[in-house]
Design a protein around this motif. Structure first.
Motif, PDB file in Angstrom:
ATOM      1  N   SER B 454     -35.963 -58.158 -78.532  1.00 52.69           N
ATOM      2  CA  SER B 454     -34.912 -57.636 -79.299  1.00 52.69           C
ATOM      3  C   SER B 454     -36.913 -57.296 -80.227  1.00 52.69           C
ATOM      4  O   SER B 454     -37.723 -57.912 -80.797  1.00 52.69           O
ATOM      5  N   SER B 456     -39.344 -54.349 -82.909  1.00 56.76           N
ATOM      6  CA  SER B 456     -38.808 -53.556 -84.772  1.00 56.76           C
ATOM      7  C   SER B 456     -40.743 -53.135 -84.031  1.00 56.76           C
ATOM      8  O   SER B 456     -41.471 -54.108 -84.148  1.00 56.76           O
ATOM      9  N   SER B 468     -43.228 -55.392 -84.930  1.00 56.86           N
ATOM     10  CA  SER B 468     -42.588 -56.492 -84.637  1.00 56.86           C
ATOM     11  C   SER B 468     -42.175 -57.422 -83.161  1.00 56.86           C
ATOM     12  O   SER B 468     -40.916 -56.963 -82.651  1.00 56.86           O
ATOM     13  N   SER B 505     -35.411 -61.772 -88.425  1.00 61.19           N
ATOM     14  CA  SER B 505     -36.212 -60.467 -88.331  1.00 61.19           C
ATOM     15  C   SER B 505     -35.933 -59.651 -87.651  1.00 61.19           C
ATOM     16  O   SER B 505     -35.894 -58.372 -87.337  1.00 61.19           O
ATOM     17  N   LEU B 506     -35.079 -60.441 -86.286  1.00 62.84           N
ATOM     18  CA  LEU B 506     -35.139 -59.580 -85.213  1.00 62.84           C
ATOM     19  C   LEU B 506     -33.951 -60.111 -84.255  1.00 62.84           C
ATOM     20  O   LEU B 506     -33.382 -61.204 -84.835  1.00 62.84           O
ATOM     21  N   SER B 521     -41.487 -57.547 -74.303  1.00 64.58           N
ATOM     22  CA  SER B 521     -41.319 -57.382 -75.372  1.00 64.58           C
ATOM     23  C   SER B 521     -42.620 -55.669 -75.221  1.00 64.58           C
ATOM     24  O   SER B 521     -42.579 -54.961 -76.179  1.00 64.58           O
ATOM     25  N   THR B 525     -41.754 -52.702 -76.484  1.00 70.09           N
ATOM     26  CA  THR B 525     -42.691 -51.802 -77.808  1.00 70.09           C
ATOM     27  C   THR B 525     -42.560 -50.271 -77.582  1.00 70.09           C
ATOM     28  O   THR B 525     -42.959 -49.655 -78.676  1.00 70.09           O
ATOM     29  N   ALA B 528     -39.919 -48.817 -78.463  1.00 76.70           N
ATOM     30  CA  ALA B 528     -39.968 -48.629 -80.267  1.00 76.70           C
ATOM     31  C   ALA B 528     -40.737 -47.804 -80.867  1.00 76.70           C
ATOM     32  O   ALA B 528     -40.214 -47.089 -81.611  1.00 76.70           O
ATOM     33  N   GLN B 531     -39.477 -44.366 -80.588  1.00 76.92           N
ATOM     34  CA  GLN B 531     -38.681 -43.262 -81.574  1.00 76.92           C
ATOM     35  C   GLN B 531     -39.384 -43.603 -82.634  1.00 76.92           C
ATOM     36  O   GLN B 531     -38.630 -42.189 -83.223  1.00 76.92           O
ATOM     37  N   SER B 588     -39.038 -46.394 -89.183  1.00 71.17           N
ATOM     38  CA  SER B 588     -39.532 -47.271 -87.638  1.00 71.17           C
ATOM     39  C   SER B 588     -38.244 -47.060 -86.134  1.00 71.17           C
ATOM     40  O   SER B 588     -37.607 -45.644 -86.483  1.00 71.17           O
ATOM     41  N   HIS B 590     -36.730 -49.390 -82.934  1.00 73.66           N
ATOM     42  CA  HIS B 590     -36.282 -50.500 -82.566  1.00 73.66           C
ATOM     43  C   HIS B 590     -36.030 -50.192 -81.145  1.00 73.66           C
ATOM     44  O   HIS B 590     -34.833 -49.276 -81.127  1.00 73.66           O
ATOM     45  N   GLU B 592     -33.711 -53.097 -78.230  1.00 71.55           N
ATOM     46  CA  GLU B 592     -33.436 -54.034 -77.732  1.00 71.55           C
ATOM     47  C   GLU B 592     -32.940 -54.148 -75.991  1.00 71.55           C
ATOM     48  O   GLU B 592     -31.930 -53.075 -76.713  1.00 71.55           O
TER      49      GLU B 592
END
Ligand SMILES: Cc1cc2nc3c(=O)[nH]c(=O)nc-3n(C[C@H](O)[C@H](O)[C@H](O)COP(=O)(O)OP(=O)(O)OC[C@H]3O[C@@H](n4cnc5c(N)ncnc54)[C@H](O)[C@@H]3O)c2cc1C
Lengths: 287, 746
Positions: B454, B456, B468, B505-506, B521, B525, B528, B531, B588, B590, B592
């Motif tokens: 996950s 963000s 993150s 946070s995630l 990750s 990334t 994310a 987006q 932002s 995100h 996952e």
């Protein structure tokens, strides 16, 4: 724990003699402090000898004798041209101790008095015929280096006795010494076997010799038969074989995590040969 | 997940910028596990069993509690009961219940106002033991008469008649084994043994824990995976995961050993009892005695080969002890055993065995180095017997795309052939050797991992981006994430900051394990930040009054897609970000998923050694690692992983080992005697990065962290054979063992 900084060896000795608990002298502290951190020793009295005048001196006496103070660190010895020229084997033993950081603190006398059979500087000192000056409640005395170790972690020093300095005899002409140790890595390890050879030649012929082993018995071993094998020879194959055999025969090692009895016994002979060759070359070469 | 994999034309990927965490680390500002302090903090110290196996009859803490400043003592009685499966195993490992199962097993803990006081108090806790018979060797533990460490705990897979210490049994294979061996010109079978080793990470485990009477807690911890810490600690203490917030510190190495918990639940229990934050920091001896070293193994391998080198059949039987708990990595060891080869008939058998040793934890490609030691040593022995070139023989039999893997599935695009070809062509392979010198080669494999992920990403008002992630940065992954974000957004590397976020946070993230961080990750990334660019295109489209389909994202700017879209100057990320508050609010991204397109990585190593025939001392003269990285995002960190794997493998091969005395106690609990190679023991390790893109990652990444430790064990053994003429089938190949072998040969 009480921390003392006596100004004389007599005071240091008096403090040590008067205590009833666990006492340690503090030279470089590379054994003592590590042991304290690891909960192996927790001294009641810690007597720092580094404030005593003269403990950092390396002095060539008029008779050719080297006097090395009790707090002289390894790095000071390896950087000392005169001492390195006279006693390269003694210095290379000390120079193997630890790392650059450890070298900045560790001392010959700490190495000796910590009582490890594997201490790297002790075979070289004993092979050189070095003595230490001991100050104690009953006064001062000179003791041969090989008479200090009593077994792992033990010395022959009596309660209240402290060592003030090391004396290396005059080097004289055509002498050479060397120290080699075996470790499974290249540094930061403890000797599985150590061997120092000190000898003198007349032409190609060896006239005097001392051979000392470390890490193969509860204390260092001065191997008289190994010296005999060298004396009178030109370090020919037969002498080297006899030397190796005598060195191996003198071993009384243990099997432990660092090496086996068979390994230590074999390698003692191998190192004796190799150290003898270096000492022999040094004796015939530089001087 | 179908991915539009881009493999060429990169602007940032493949460059070597400075790592963002570098300055803090070299100036001492970085905060590691032991660098956290809290008001009123206590220090916790563990009381550990001095016995390999002993019944705990009584624990008397009254003398410790009588000391002023001692605030709490906990034993197993302070933990909930009724846990099952791995939760129980972890709880039992963190704090012994009725029986201490290994030397160093925690039996109680104390918290006091200073560390000195806590250490003093720990010595005053009196534990009454009844010493039980113990066993530490895997083969001994399977013999009749060996003490049963946990009778009745074996699972359904174990056939009847085996010792109760056998916890699991695995058997699988394919092809006609008998026919395969019959078709061979040479069949060889040998037994190999490896000793347990430790990851040897430089930073000991450390944590600062706070848990209130209301069941709400926080923890700062040195870990590879803080969601794992949260789940395991919460289970061990019987609290909800949401009530525990875990923040990871910087981490000084883990190599798999920090994917579980040891002190963390205990620090929480002490905190709950004392009502204060509690810090616990392990000593090096505690790390060696009571964290998670590898399994030790005993392996039989049999292989058939034709005169021309064709492999016809292979069989492996793997016995591994993973300490006093099940889950030695027999599965992955077996899967990796023949993974390099296309062999028509293979058979695997594995025994997961208990012994009175600490609970094994992951260590870089768990199980694979042991398997490779057995297989790749035997392949070398057979190549010698048949006078075949060991690399060409490997190439001839190499697994490639479409090969049915020894462990079942059909390989997708993989890079073993390319590593072998690169090794054969490397000048190292043809370099001359001197007396007492020898060369060894070996290949190895790790399947890698995807796992729960996950991530963000948030756009800043000036157009810079904060990403993150939930995977602690051990080997430079923040730099790699920043490169991938920069590439995807078309903005400079320096404009991306990557943070490791806490569990609050995630969504759930698996640890930095299985060589997954840069793959998983990284993938998240990229998705994310895409987006973010999609949303920015929308803002530009709104501003220009054209449909979003007519806007493209290029070089960090929104642009009209073509002349038909209208004539508008590009809007940069900075311009769009500056006005985002007024154009629709914060932006932002995100992403996952549990991505599963992680591609496996193969490697081939070449090593030259010199063996002193009089002392058995081995020096490593030259070492070359060739490995498939898929795509090297930050080549320097890929090379670092290759070198690190080789260095650890060389240590395992030559001198590292867990040495137990007859009393079952660990004898080498400090780095003096647990002999990791020091810098001067190793040559500069040469690296060759092979790039066979992984179709499962947007930029072709394969995990590279683990494969590098698999070939060194056999490669060094093969080199020692070439140099000294002796075959060592037990690790480590320490000088006494090599010298004994040389003497035995005569
Ligand atoms: C990382 C590391 C690596 C090491 N590597 C080696 C190595 O390779 N080889 C090796 O041999 N050793 C090694 N050592 C051990 C140690 O460094 C040496 O033994 C060193 O020479 C000890 O000297 P010191 O001055 O630090 O002694 P200290 O720690 O100060 O004292 C050691 C002992 O000597 C006693 N003592 C000190 N001075 C006197 C005195 N004047 N009179 C009477 N007793 C005294 C103390 O009471 C104590 O028992 C290593 C240590 C470390 C930490």
């Amino acid at each position: 724990m009480r921390y003392h900084t006596p100004a004389t060896f007599e005071d240091a000795s008096a403090i040590a003699a008067a205590t009833s608990g666990v006492t340690r002298f503090l030279a470089g502290g590379t054994d003592v402090l590590v042991q304290m951190r690891a909960d192996i020793v927790t001294p009641d009295d810690l007597i720092d000898i580094k404030h005593i005048p003269g403990v950092k001196d390396v002095v060539l006496e008029d008779d050719g004798c080297w006097r090395i103070g009790a707090a002289v660190a390894g790095a000071e010895l390896t950087a000392h041209a005169g001492l390195c020229a006279d006693w390269p084997g003694v210095v290379e033993g000390m120079g193997l101790v630890g790392s650059t950081q450890v070298q900045g603190r560790a001392t010959l006398i700490g190495n000796l008095c910590n009582g490890s059979p594997a201490a790297d500087s002790v075979p070289g000192l004993a092979a050189a015929g070095a003595e230490v000056s001991v100050v104690g409640p009953k006064g001062a005395r000179q003791v041969k280096v090989e008479d200090i170790p009593a077994g792992p972690g033990r010395t022959t020093l009596a309660k209240g006795e402290v060592i003030a300095g090391v004396y290396l005899p005059p080097r004289g002409k055509r002498g050479g010494d060397a120290y080699l140790r075996f470790i499974p890595r290249t540094e930061m390890d403890i000797a599985v076997v150590g061997c120092a050879v000190n000898l003198r030649v007349d032409g190609d012929k060896i006239t005097e010799a001392r051979v000392v082993l470390g890490a193969v018995a509860p204390t260092i071993v001065v191997v008289a038969d190994a010296a005999k094998a060298l004396i009178g020879s030109t370090l020919d194959a037969a002498a080297l074989d006899a030397l190796a055999a005598a060195a191996s025969a003198a071993c009384r090692p243990i099997n432990d995590k660092r090496g086996t009895i068979a390994f230590r016994t074999d390698v003692a002979g191998v190192l004796a040969r190799r150290a003898a060759k270096i000492a022999y070359d040094r004796a015939r070469g530089a001087k | 997940m179908p991915l539009d994999t881009k493999t060429t034309g990169f602007k940032y990927i493949g460059t070597r910028p400075d790592r963002p965490d570098g300055i803090d680390k070299v100036t001492g500002k970085a905060r590691y596990g032991a660098d956290a302090y809290a008001p009123g903090m206590l220090h916790g110290v563990m009381v550990r069993s001095p016995h390999a196996h002993a019944k705990i009859k009584n624990i008397d803490a009254s003398k410790a509690l009588a000391l002023k400043g001692v605030k709490a003592v906990v034993t197993r009685a302070d933990f909930p009961t009724g846990l099952e499966g791995e939760d129980w195993n972890i709880q039992e490992n963190c704090m012994a219940g009725e029986v201490a199962l290994y030397d160093g097993h925690a039996v109680a803990a104390v918290a006091a106002t200073s560390l000195l006081l806590a250490r003093e108090a720990a010595k005053l806790i009196e534990v009454d033991y009844e010493v039980l018979p113990h066993v530490t060797d895997v083969d001994e533990a399977m013999k009749p008469g060996a003490p049963a460490i946990r009778a009745g705990a074996a699972d359904y897979s174990v056939p009847e008649g085996l010792h109760p210490n056998v916890m699991r049994y695995i058997e699988y294979g394919h092809g006609d084994l008998e026919a395969g061996f019959a078709a061979a010109d040479l069949v060889m079978e040998n037994t190999y043994k490896t000793e347990a080793t430790h990851q040897g990470y430089i930073e000991p485990h450390a944590c600062l824990a706070q848990l209130g009477a209301d069941g709400k807690g926080e923890m700062w911890v040195c870990t590879q995976g803080h969601w794992f810490v949260r789940r395991m600690s919460a289970a061990a203490l019987g609290i909800d995961v949401a009530n525990l917030r875990v923040t990871p510190s910087e981490i000084g190495g883990g190599f798999g050993g920090k994917t579980t918990v040891f002190i963390e639940p205990v620090a929480l229990a002490l905190s709950r009892k004392a009502g204060k934050p509690v810090k616990m920091v392990m000593t090096r001896s505690e790390v060696l005695r009571a964290t998670g070293p590898t399994s030790s193994s005993s392996i039989d391998v049999k292989m058939g080969m034709k005169k021309d080198g064709t492999m016809t059949a292979a069989k492996v039987t793997m016995r591994m002890q993973g300490g006093a708990f099940p889950m030695a990595p027999i599965d992955s060891a077996l899967d990796c055993a023949f993974s390099c080869y296309n062999i028509p008939a293979v058979h695997h058998e594995g025994y997961d065995v208990l012994a009175n040793r600490p609970k094994q934890a992951a260590y870089r490609a768990p199980g694979s180095p042991m398997a490779a030691f057995a297989t790749e040593s035997l392949v070398d022995e057979m190549c010698r017997a048949l006078k075949l070139d060991p690399l060409k023989t490997r190439l001839q039999n190499a697994s490639r795309e479409g090969t049915k893997a020894s462990f079942g599935p059909t390989f997708p695009r993989i890079g073993l052939v390319e590593t072998l070809e690169a090794a054969i062509a490397h000048p190292h392979y043809a370099a001359p050797l001197g007396p007492n010198q020898g060369r060894g080669v070996a290949s190895g494999y790790w399947m890698n991992w995807g796992g729960e992920t996950s991530v963000s990403a948030a756009l800043g008002e000036d157009g810079s981006v904060t990403v993150s992630v939930g995977t602690p940065d051990i080997g430079g992954s923040r730099a790699s994430m920043a490169l991938m974000a920069a590439e995807a957004l078309g903005i400079p590397y320096e404009n991306v900051r990557v943070n490791i976020a806490d569990t609050g946070s995630l969504g759930v993230n698996e640890p930095t394990h299985g060589s997954r961080a840069t793959y998983a990750s990284g993938l998240a990334t990229i998705e994310a930040v895409k987006q973010i660019s999609t949303k920015l295109c929308q803002r530009a489209a709104d501003k220009w009054g054209i449909p979003v389909e007519a806007v493209i994202w290029e070089d960090g700017s929104a642009k009209p897609s073509g002349p038909n879209a209208g004539e508008f100057p590009p809007l940069t990320i900075g311009e769009l970000a500056a006005e985002m508050g007024g154009t629709g609010g914060p932006i932002s991204g995100h992403f996952e998923a549990t991505p599963s397109g992680h591609g496996g990585s193969f490697g081939t190593h070449i090593v030259d050694v010199e063996v002193d025939p009089e002392t058995g001392y081995t020096s490593v003269l030259r070492y070359t690692v060739v490995q498939d990285a898929g795509k090297a995002i930050h080549p320097a960190y890929v090379e670092g992983q290759f070198q690190g794997g080789a260095a650890q493998g060389i240590g395992w091969a030559l001198n590292e080992e867990y040495i137990y005395g007859a009393d079952g106690r660990l004898q080498n609990t400090v780095f003096l005697d647990y002999r990791i190679p020091v810098a001067s023991d190793l040559p500069m390790i040469d690296t060759v990065i092979v790039e066979v893109p992984n179709p499962g990652h947007p930029y072709g990444v394969r995990g590279v962290g683990e494969t590098g430790i698999t070939p060194p064990l056999p490669a060094v053994a093969n080199a020692v054979h070439a140099a000294a003429g002796v075959r060592l089938r037990s690790l480590p190949m320490s000088p006494p063992r090599i010298l004994a072998a040389i003497k035995a040969k005569g």
